[in-house]
Design a protein around this motif. Structure first.
Motif, PDB file in Angstrom:
ATOM      1  N   GLU A 255       0.800  -1.219   0.000  1.00  0.00           N
ATOM      2  CA  GLU A 255       0.000   0.000   0.000  1.00  0.00           C
ATOM      3  C   GLU A 255       0.838   1.276   0.000  1.00  0.00           C
ATOM      4  O   GLU A 255       0.428   2.287  -0.578  1.00  0.00           O
ATOM      5  CB  GLU A 255      -0.920   0.010   1.224  1.00  0.00           C
ATOM      6  CG  GLU A 255      -1.950  -1.108   1.254  1.00  0.00           C
ATOM      7  CD  GLU A 255      -3.027  -0.941   0.195  1.00  0.00           C
ATOM      8  OE1 GLU A 255      -3.250   0.207  -0.244  1.00  0.00           O
ATOM      9  OE2 GLU A 255      -3.633  -1.949  -0.197  1.00  0.00           O
ATOM     10  N   LEU A 256       2.010   1.240   0.645  1.00  0.00           N
ATOM     11  CA  LEU A 256       2.757   2.469   0.877  1.00  0.00           C
ATOM     12  C   LEU A 256       4.185   2.428   0.364  1.00  0.00           C
ATOM     13  O   LEU A 256       4.902   3.421   0.459  1.00  0.00           O
ATOM     14  CB  LEU A 256       2.767   2.783   2.374  1.00  0.00           C
ATOM     15  CG  LEU A 256       1.382   2.916   3.017  1.00  0.00           C
ATOM     16  CD1 LEU A 256       1.480   2.779   4.528  1.00  0.00           C
ATOM     17  CD2 LEU A 256       0.754   4.239   2.635  1.00  0.00           C
ATOM     18  N   LYS A 257       4.614   1.259  -0.158  1.00  0.00           N
ATOM     19  CA  LYS A 257       5.997   1.109  -0.636  1.00  0.00           C
ATOM     20  C   LYS A 257       6.996   1.419   0.475  1.00  0.00           C
ATOM     21  O   LYS A 257       8.028   2.058   0.269  1.00  0.00           O
ATOM     22  CB  LYS A 257       6.282   2.022  -1.846  1.00  0.00           C
ATOM     23  CG  LYS A 257       5.249   1.939  -2.947  1.00  0.00           C
ATOM     24  CD  LYS A 257       5.111   0.542  -3.499  1.00  0.00           C
ATOM     25  CE  LYS A 257       4.096   0.514  -4.631  1.00  0.00           C
ATOM     26  NZ  LYS A 257       3.584  -0.819  -4.927  1.00  0.00           N
ATOM     27  N   ILE A 258       6.696   0.955   1.683  1.00  0.00           N
ATOM     28  CA  ILE A 258       7.535   1.222   2.852  1.00  0.00           C
ATOM     29  C   ILE A 258       7.873  -0.102   3.526  1.00  0.00           C
ATOM     30  O   ILE A 258       7.008  -0.974   3.662  1.00  0.00           O
ATOM     31  CB  ILE A 258       6.811   2.145   3.847  1.00  0.00           C
ATOM     32  CG1 ILE A 258       6.731   3.568   3.279  1.00  0.00           C
ATOM     33  CG2 ILE A 258       7.508   2.159   5.211  1.00  0.00           C
ATOM     34  CD1 ILE A 258       5.815   4.480   4.032  1.00  0.00           C
ATOM     35  N   ASN A 259       9.129  -0.242   3.940  1.00  0.00           N
ATOM     36  CA  ASN A 259       9.561  -1.429   4.680  1.00  0.00           C
ATOM     37  C   ASN A 259       9.420  -1.143   6.172  1.00  0.00           C
ATOM     38  O   ASN A 259      10.314  -0.580   6.799  1.00  0.00           O
ATOM     39  CB  ASN A 259      11.002  -1.780   4.318  1.00  0.00           C
ATOM     40  CG  ASN A 259      11.497  -3.019   5.056  1.00  0.00           C
ATOM     41  OD1 ASN A 259      10.718  -3.702   5.737  1.00  0.00           O
ATOM     42  ND2 ASN A 259      12.777  -3.308   4.933  1.00  0.00           N
ATOM     43  N   ILE A 260       8.293  -1.511   6.741  1.00  0.00           N
ATOM     44  CA  ILE A 260       8.016  -1.220   8.145  1.00  0.00           C
ATOM     45  C   ILE A 260       8.871  -2.069   9.077  1.00  0.00           C
ATOM     46  O   ILE A 260       8.930  -1.813  10.287  1.00  0.00           O
ATOM     47  CB  ILE A 260       6.514  -1.428   8.445  1.00  0.00           C
ATOM     48  CG1 ILE A 260       6.109  -0.745   9.757  1.00  0.00           C
ATOM     49  CG2 ILE A 260       6.160  -2.919   8.454  1.00  0.00           C
ATOM     50  CD1 ILE A 260       6.222   0.745   9.738  1.00  0.00           C
ATOM     51  N   ASP A 261       9.567  -3.090   8.533  1.00  0.00           N
ATOM     52  CA  ASP A 261      10.449  -3.925   9.346  1.00  0.00           C
ATOM     53  C   ASP A 261      11.829  -3.298   9.548  1.00  0.00           C
ATOM     54  O   ASP A 261      12.665  -3.869  10.253  1.00  0.00           O
ATOM     55  CB  ASP A 261      10.621  -5.305   8.710  1.00  0.00           C
ATOM     56  CG  ASP A 261       9.368  -6.160   8.835  1.00  0.00           C
ATOM     57  OD1 ASP A 261       8.595  -5.924   9.778  1.00  0.00           O
ATOM     58  OD2 ASP A 261       9.167  -7.057   8.005  1.00  0.00           O
ATOM     59  N   GLU A 262      12.088  -2.145   8.924  1.00  0.00           N
ATOM     60  CA  GLU A 262      13.388  -1.494   9.110  1.00  0.00           C
ATOM     61  C   GLU A 262      13.601  -1.153  10.591  1.00  0.00           C
ATOM     62  O   GLU A 262      12.666  -0.786  11.310  1.00  0.00           O
ATOM     63  CB  GLU A 262      13.473  -0.229   8.266  1.00  0.00           C
ATOM     64  CG  GLU A 262      13.607  -0.495   6.778  1.00  0.00           C
ATOM     65  CD  GLU A 262      13.887   0.781   6.015  1.00  0.00           C
ATOM     66  OE1 GLU A 262      15.064   1.177   5.940  1.00  0.00           O
ATOM     67  OE2 GLU A 262      12.934   1.389   5.512  1.00  0.00           O
ATOM     68  N   ALA A 263      14.841  -1.247  11.000  1.00  0.00           N
ATOM     69  CA  ALA A 263      15.179  -1.068  12.418  1.00  0.00           C
ATOM     70  C   ALA A 263      14.793   0.305  12.945  1.00  0.00           C
ATOM     71  O   ALA A 263      14.459   0.451  14.122  1.00  0.00           O
ATOM     72  CB  ALA A 263      16.681  -1.298  12.615  1.00  0.00           C
ATOM     73  N   LYS A 264      14.800   1.321  12.093  1.00  0.00           N
ATOM     74  CA  LYS A 264      14.518   2.679  12.570  1.00  0.00           C
ATOM     75  C   LYS A 264      13.096   2.815  13.098  1.00  0.00           C
ATOM     76  O   LYS A 264      12.818   3.682  13.927  1.00  0.00           O
ATOM     77  CB  LYS A 264      14.743   3.686  11.447  1.00  0.00           C
ATOM     78  CG  LYS A 264      13.825   3.516  10.256  1.00  0.00           C
ATOM     79  CD  LYS A 264      14.118   4.547   9.198  1.00  0.00           C
ATOM     80  CE  LYS A 264      13.176   4.391   8.012  1.00  0.00           C
ATOM     81  NZ  LYS A 264      13.430   5.417   6.982  1.00  0.00           N
ATOM     82  N   TYR A 265      12.169   1.975  12.640  1.00  0.00           N
ATOM     83  CA  TYR A 265      10.787   2.069  13.107  1.00  0.00           C
ATOM     84  C   TYR A 265      10.569   1.318  14.424  1.00  0.00           C
ATOM     85  O   TYR A 265       9.488   1.413  15.013  1.00  0.00           O
ATOM     86  CB  TYR A 265       9.824   1.535  12.051  1.00  0.00           C
ATOM     87  CG  TYR A 265       9.873   2.302  10.753  1.00  0.00           C
ATOM     88  CD1 TYR A 265       9.696   3.682  10.730  1.00  0.00           C
ATOM     89  CD2 TYR A 265      10.102   1.656   9.539  1.00  0.00           C
ATOM     90  CE1 TYR A 265       9.757   4.396   9.544  1.00  0.00           C
ATOM     91  CE2 TYR A 265      10.161   2.366   8.345  1.00  0.00           C
ATOM     92  CZ  TYR A 265       9.985   3.731   8.356  1.00  0.00           C
ATOM     93  OH  TYR A 265      10.047   4.431   7.173  1.00  0.00           O
ATOM     94  N   ALA A 266      11.574   0.584  14.855  1.00  0.00           N
ATOM     95  CA  ALA A 266      11.435  -0.229  16.070  1.00  0.00           C
ATOM     96  C   ALA A 266      12.208   0.345  17.254  1.00  0.00           C
ATOM     97  O   ALA A 266      12.454  -0.353  18.221  1.00  0.00           O
ATOM     98  CB  ALA A 266      11.899  -1.657  15.793  1.00  0.00           C
ATOM     99  N   VAL A 267      12.567   1.635  17.180  1.00  0.00           N
ATOM    100  CA  VAL A 267      13.376   2.217  18.255  1.00  0.00           C
ATOM    101  C   VAL A 267      12.613   2.284  19.576  1.00  0.00           C
ATOM    102  O   VAL A 267      13.216   2.343  20.649  1.00  0.00           O
ATOM    103  CB  VAL A 267      13.880   3.621  17.853  1.00  0.00           C
ATOM    104  CG1 VAL A 267      14.815   3.538  16.681  1.00  0.00           C
ATOM    105  CG2 VAL A 267      12.718   4.557  17.568  1.00  0.00           C
ATOM    106  N   ARG A 268      11.284   2.266  19.529  1.00  0.00           N
ATOM    107  CA  ARG A 268      10.479   2.306  20.758  1.00  0.00           C
ATOM    108  C   ARG A 268       9.758   0.992  21.025  1.00  0.00           C
ATOM    109  O   ARG A 268       8.862   0.926  21.856  1.00  0.00           O
ATOM    110  CB  ARG A 268       9.466   3.452  20.686  1.00  0.00           C
ATOM    111  CG  ARG A 268      10.131   4.828  20.661  1.00  0.00           C
ATOM    112  CD  ARG A 268       9.120   5.937  20.546  1.00  0.00           C
ATOM    113  NE  ARG A 268       9.771   7.232  20.432  1.00  0.00           N
ATOM    114  CZ  ARG A 268       9.145   8.354  20.108  1.00  0.00           C
ATOM    115  NH1 ARG A 268       7.841   8.333  19.881  1.00  0.00           N
ATOM    116  NH2 ARG A 268       9.812   9.489  20.011  1.00  0.00           N
ATOM    117  N   GLY A 269      10.162  -0.042  20.309  1.00  0.00           N
ATOM    118  CA  GLY A 269       9.551  -1.353  20.508  1.00  0.00           C
ATOM    119  C   GLY A 269       9.276  -2.025  19.189  1.00  0.00           C
ATOM    120  O   GLY A 269       9.105  -1.366  18.158  1.00  0.00           O
ATOM    121  N   THR A 270       9.259  -3.342  19.218  1.00  0.00           N
ATOM    122  CA  THR A 270       9.131  -4.104  17.975  1.00  0.00           C
ATOM    123  C   THR A 270       7.698  -4.543  17.675  1.00  0.00           C
ATOM    124  O   THR A 270       7.451  -5.119  16.621  1.00  0.00           O
ATOM    125  CB  THR A 270      10.020  -5.359  18.030  1.00  0.00           C
ATOM    126  OG1 THR A 270       9.628  -6.171  19.151  1.00  0.00           O
ATOM    127  CG2 THR A 270      11.488  -4.978  18.180  1.00  0.00           C
TER     128      THR A 270
END
Length: 269
Positions: A16-31
């Motif tokens: 839907e968004l062409k975004i890799n939500i599994d990238e480490a930067k999105y998990a800085v506050r929790g996975t």
């Protein structure tokens, strides 16, 4: 979160968004899926937030219809619409997409100097030109506060430098050669990027541009954006923020998959 599995959540963002939500930067506050989504929404621009929420709302509506469940959230649609209205109102106060944010006043003397430096590079011998061009690029990135590092050598490979754009680290490949860059050089650089951390990105600058066949063969959806010599000249001549140019190139690449969108096609001036 809804009925998303970890894989389904990642696939949803990718499709839907062409975004890799599994990238480490999105998990800085929790996975967890909820914490990654919350961090993403707090750090993306308003237009992306609206696009994300709209896609999730559509998925949520279909999910409730499939399950036959009553909506557990009271007055949810009104709350959802109110949130979109607030985001849209905030976005309307910002610069329009086709407007140019001028270079900061305090940097105009530096910009004029570096524009002269770029013209002087053209008169140098090929070997001297390469070193001078790398120095020019580091100075350019430094002017815009992009935390540039000069060229460095790893075992078996040369990297022409790196810089920081927002929270992303970009490696740099710079070529000043007599002909446009083809697919082979693009693939070599992309190979270097893939050997680094998953969040590394790349900027390939080719002063004489890129062959059309090479860009087609290189394909879409890569971790590289491209810039040519005319882009550099227009950034300096029109006093456009380099950061703004790179951000728009990144966004357009995310939207279209194309690594090279010319500055003249990103702005009206």
């Amino acid at each position: 979160m809804l009925d998303f599995s970890d894989t389904g959540f990642a696939d949803f963002f990718s499709t839907e968004l062409k975004i890799n939500i599994d990238e480490a930067k999105y998990a800085v506050r929790g996975t967890s899926k909820g914490k990654r989504l919350r961090y993403f929404l707090q750090n993306c621009d308003d237009a992306t937030a609206i696009q994300t929420l709209s896609a999730l709302w559509e998925y949520r509506t279909d999910y409730l219809a499939r399950s036959g469940e009553d909506d557990p959230v009271k007055n949810v649609e009104a709350r959802y619409r109110s949130l979109l209205d607030r985001l849209s109102a905030t976005g309307a106060k910002k610069s329009k997409d086709n407007e140019i944010d001028p270079a900061p006043e305090i940097d105009r003397i530096k910009i004029a100097k570096i524009k002269t430096d770029l013209m002087q590079v053209t008169s140098l011998s090929p070997q001297a030109r390469g070193f001078a061009f790398e120095k020019f690029l580091k100075n350019l990135f430094d002017i815009y506060g992009l935390m540039a590092h000069a060229s460095f050598r790893l075992q078996g490979e040369q990297i022409d430098g790196s810089f920081q754009l927002g929270n992303e680290t970009y490696l740099l490949e710079a070529k000043w050669q007599g002909k446009p860059t083809g697919v082979a050089d693009l693939h070599v650089f992309h190979g270097k990027i893939e050997q680094k951390a998953a969040w590394a990105r790349g900027l390939f600058i080719s002063t004489n541009g890129f062959t059309e066949d090479g860009l087609i063969a290189f394909g879409k959806g890569k971790r590289v954006i491209c810039m040519d010599g005319l882009d550099l000249f227009e950034i300096l001549d029109q006093e456009i923020s380099l950061s703004q140019v790179l951000e728009r190139k990144v966004r357009r690449a995310a939207e279209t998959g194309c690594p090279f969108i010319r500055v003249r096609d990103l702005f009206s001036y």
